[in-house]
Motif scaffolding. Structure first.
Motif, PDB file in Angstrom:
ATOM      1  N   ASP A  38      69.555  13.272  42.715  1.00  0.00           N
ATOM      2  CA  ASP A  38      68.140  12.999  42.923  1.00  0.00           C
ATOM      3  C   ASP A  38      67.372  14.321  42.949  1.00  0.00           C
ATOM      4  O   ASP A  38      67.954  15.396  42.762  1.00  0.00           O
ATOM      5  CB  ASP A  38      67.908  12.161  44.188  1.00  0.00           C
ATOM      6  CG  ASP A  38      68.292  12.856  45.474  1.00  0.00           C
ATOM      7  OD1 ASP A  38      68.520  14.085  45.466  1.00  0.00           O
ATOM      8  OD2 ASP A  38      68.361  12.162  46.504  1.00  0.00           O
ATOM      9  N   ARG A  39      66.078  14.248  43.166  1.00  0.00           N
ATOM     10  CA  ARG A  39      65.242  15.441  43.124  1.00  0.00           C
ATOM     11  C   ARG A  39      65.557  16.433  44.245  1.00  0.00           C
ATOM     12  O   ARG A  39      65.193  17.600  44.167  1.00  0.00           O
ATOM     13  CB  ARG A  39      63.783  15.037  43.162  1.00  0.00           C
ATOM     14  CG  ARG A  39      63.350  14.339  41.882  1.00  0.00           C
ATOM     15  CD  ARG A  39      61.885  13.942  41.940  1.00  0.00           C
ATOM     16  NE  ARG A  39      61.465  13.382  40.672  1.00  0.00           N
ATOM     17  CZ  ARG A  39      61.312  12.088  40.444  1.00  0.00           C
ATOM     18  NH1 ARG A  39      61.543  11.215  41.411  1.00  0.00           N
ATOM     19  NH2 ARG A  39      60.935  11.650  39.259  1.00  0.00           N
ATOM     20  N   GLN A  40      66.211  15.963  45.290  1.00  0.00           N
ATOM     21  CA  GLN A  40      66.590  16.844  46.384  1.00  0.00           C
ATOM     22  C   GLN A  40      67.993  17.436  46.197  1.00  0.00           C
ATOM     23  O   GLN A  40      68.489  18.154  47.052  1.00  0.00           O
ATOM     24  CB  GLN A  40      66.532  16.095  47.729  1.00  0.00           C
ATOM     25  CG  GLN A  40      65.125  15.888  48.249  1.00  0.00           C
ATOM     26  CD  GLN A  40      64.341  14.892  47.412  1.00  0.00           C
ATOM     27  OE1 GLN A  40      64.860  13.852  47.018  1.00  0.00           O
ATOM     28  NE2 GLN A  40      63.107  15.220  47.122  1.00  0.00           N
TER      29      GLN A  40
ATOM     30  N   PRO B  10      59.577   9.663  44.687  1.00  0.00           N
ATOM     31  CA  PRO B  10      60.011  10.984  45.180  1.00  0.00           C
ATOM     32  C   PRO B  10      59.831  11.068  46.680  1.00  0.00           C
ATOM     33  O   PRO B  10      58.901  10.491  47.238  1.00  0.00           O
ATOM     34  CB  PRO B  10      59.110  11.982  44.456  1.00  0.00           C
ATOM     35  CG  PRO B  10      58.131  11.189  43.676  1.00  0.00           C
ATOM     36  CD  PRO B  10      58.458   9.738  43.808  1.00  0.00           C
TER      37      PRO B  10
ATOM     38  N   LEU C  75      65.463   6.692  38.505  1.00  0.00           N
ATOM     39  CA  LEU C  75      64.139   7.170  38.125  1.00  0.00           C
ATOM     40  C   LEU C  75      63.015   6.343  38.764  1.00  0.00           C
ATOM     41  O   LEU C  75      61.909   6.850  38.966  1.00  0.00           O
ATOM     42  CB  LEU C  75      63.989   7.161  36.601  1.00  0.00           C
ATOM     43  CG  LEU C  75      64.816   8.186  35.849  1.00  0.00           C
ATOM     44  CD1 LEU C  75      64.699   7.952  34.342  1.00  0.00           C
ATOM     45  CD2 LEU C  75      64.371   9.603  36.200  1.00  0.00           C
TER      46      LEU C  75
END
Length: 60
Positions: A29-31, A59, A55
């Motif tokens: 994921d974005r983290q 976020p 997706l």
């Protein structure tokens, strides 16, 4: 004298001499946390669904 090949002969899939290996791809994921593992046994539709689900998450 002909050179000997250093490539071993292929053994049948049921052979105990074959190492058990899996091909995996990790989705992060974005983290940077691992969220999903894609396995080569999965279909393209399975992979697509996993990527779309990741997706679609908002976020953090």
């Amino acid at each position: 004298m002909p050179r000997r090949s250093t490539i071993p002969a292929l053994a049948p899939a049921s052979s105990p001499d074959l190492p058990r290996r899996q091909t995996l791809a990790w989705l992060f994921d974005r983290q940077g946390r691992i969220r999903t593992v894609l396995r080569h046994e999965q279909t393209a539709d399975d992979h697509t669904a996993d990527v779309r689900a990741l997706l679609a998450e908002p976020p953090v």
